[in-house]
Each structure stands twice: as C-alpha cells, then as structure tokens.
Design a protein around this motif. Sequence first.
Motif, PDB file in Angstrom:
ATOM      1  N   ALA A  65       0.829  -1.211   0.000  1.00 20.15           N
ATOM      2  CA  ALA A  65       0.000   0.000   0.000  1.00 20.15           C
ATOM      3  C   ALA A  65       0.863   1.262   0.000  1.00 20.15           C
ATOM      4  CB  ALA A  65      -0.918  -0.004   1.225  1.00 20.15           C
ATOM      5  N   ASP A  66       0.266   2.342  -0.479  1.00 19.89           N
ATOM      6  CA  ASP A  66       0.957   3.634  -0.503  1.00 19.89           C
ATOM      7  C   ASP A  66       0.947   4.338   0.844  1.00 19.89           C
ATOM      8  OD1 ASP A  66       1.606   3.408  -3.193  1.00 19.89           O
ATOM      9  OD2 ASP A  66      -0.254   4.363  -3.846  1.00 19.89           O
ATOM     10  N   GLY A  67       0.148   3.843   1.761  1.00 23.85           N
ATOM     11  CA  GLY A  67       0.038   4.458   3.078  1.00 23.85           C
ATOM     12  C   GLY A  67      -0.771   3.555   3.989  1.00 23.85           C
ATOM     13  N   ASP A  81       9.877  -2.051   7.411  1.00 22.47           N
ATOM     14  CA  ASP A  81       9.727  -2.428   6.009  1.00 22.47           C
ATOM     15  C   ASP A  81       9.893  -3.943   5.870  1.00 22.47           C
ATOM     16  OD1 ASP A  81      12.477  -2.989   6.022  1.00 22.47           O
ATOM     17  OD2 ASP A  81      13.011  -1.149   5.011  1.00 22.47           O
TER      18      ASP A  81
END
Length: 141
Positions: free
Chosen positions: A32-34, A83
């Motif tokens: 996801a981007d956020g 991450d």
Amino acid sequence: MENRRDDEVHGASGRRARGELESDVLAALWAADGPLTARQVREQLPGDLAYTTVLTILSRLYDKGMLVRHREGRGYAYAPARDEASHTARRMRSLLEGGSDREAVLARFVSELSAQDEHVLHQLLSGHSARAEDESTRRRP
C-alpha cells in the motif's frame, strides 16, 4: 461444488496454514501507498474473509509490535512498523538463533543460494568487512 479460488487460498483442508493470514495482511500493507483501514485491508486479501477476522489479525499484529496505527474515523488505519526487508531479516535472525548449530545452518543456507544471490551476499559481506575495518582504524589513537 467448491470454489476454485477458495481451494487456491485455503488448500485442500479449507484452512490457511498457520501464520499465512498474518503474512497476507502484512504483504497488503507493504504494497500500500500508506496506512489502510481494516476494510481496505480486507479488500486487498484473496477469499471472502469476515471483517472481524481481518480486524482480529490487525489487532494481533499491532499487539506484537509489527504494526503502528492511528485513529481514522471510528476505527484505525494500520501501517507496518518495519519495512519488508527488515521484517524478513529479523525473522531469519530469529530462526538462526533458535538452531543448535549455527555454522551448519549458515553453511546449508549458503549452499542453497542461487549464483546471483551468492554474488550479492559476497558483495554485501565485502562491503560490511570494509566498513568495519574503516571504523576500527578510526577508533585507534
């Protein structure tokens, strides 16, 4: 007749392997981007999971320190605390520490690497050794 997609997701037994759902949730969050809400995570996962199931997995991952969250409306939006590379490295280190013969585990791991992965590992170790040597020479008076 059973749904073919369910067979692919759950296997013949109809159940996911232990930890598979947590891994799927983490993968969705890493992609996801956020931060995502439980509903958004559910939309990213294969199969027809109940909203409460996704919410339970998110809560467990948060309790384990694997996710961070912030208020969004009446619920929360979740994001990975680390991450993917950091998470995987931590898991690898944990498995290595749990073994009784570290040298044998490392030797087997290296022997099963592809030529490309072996080359990358060699470069990383060479760079790490050079940095460690530089640091030790800087500390000497």
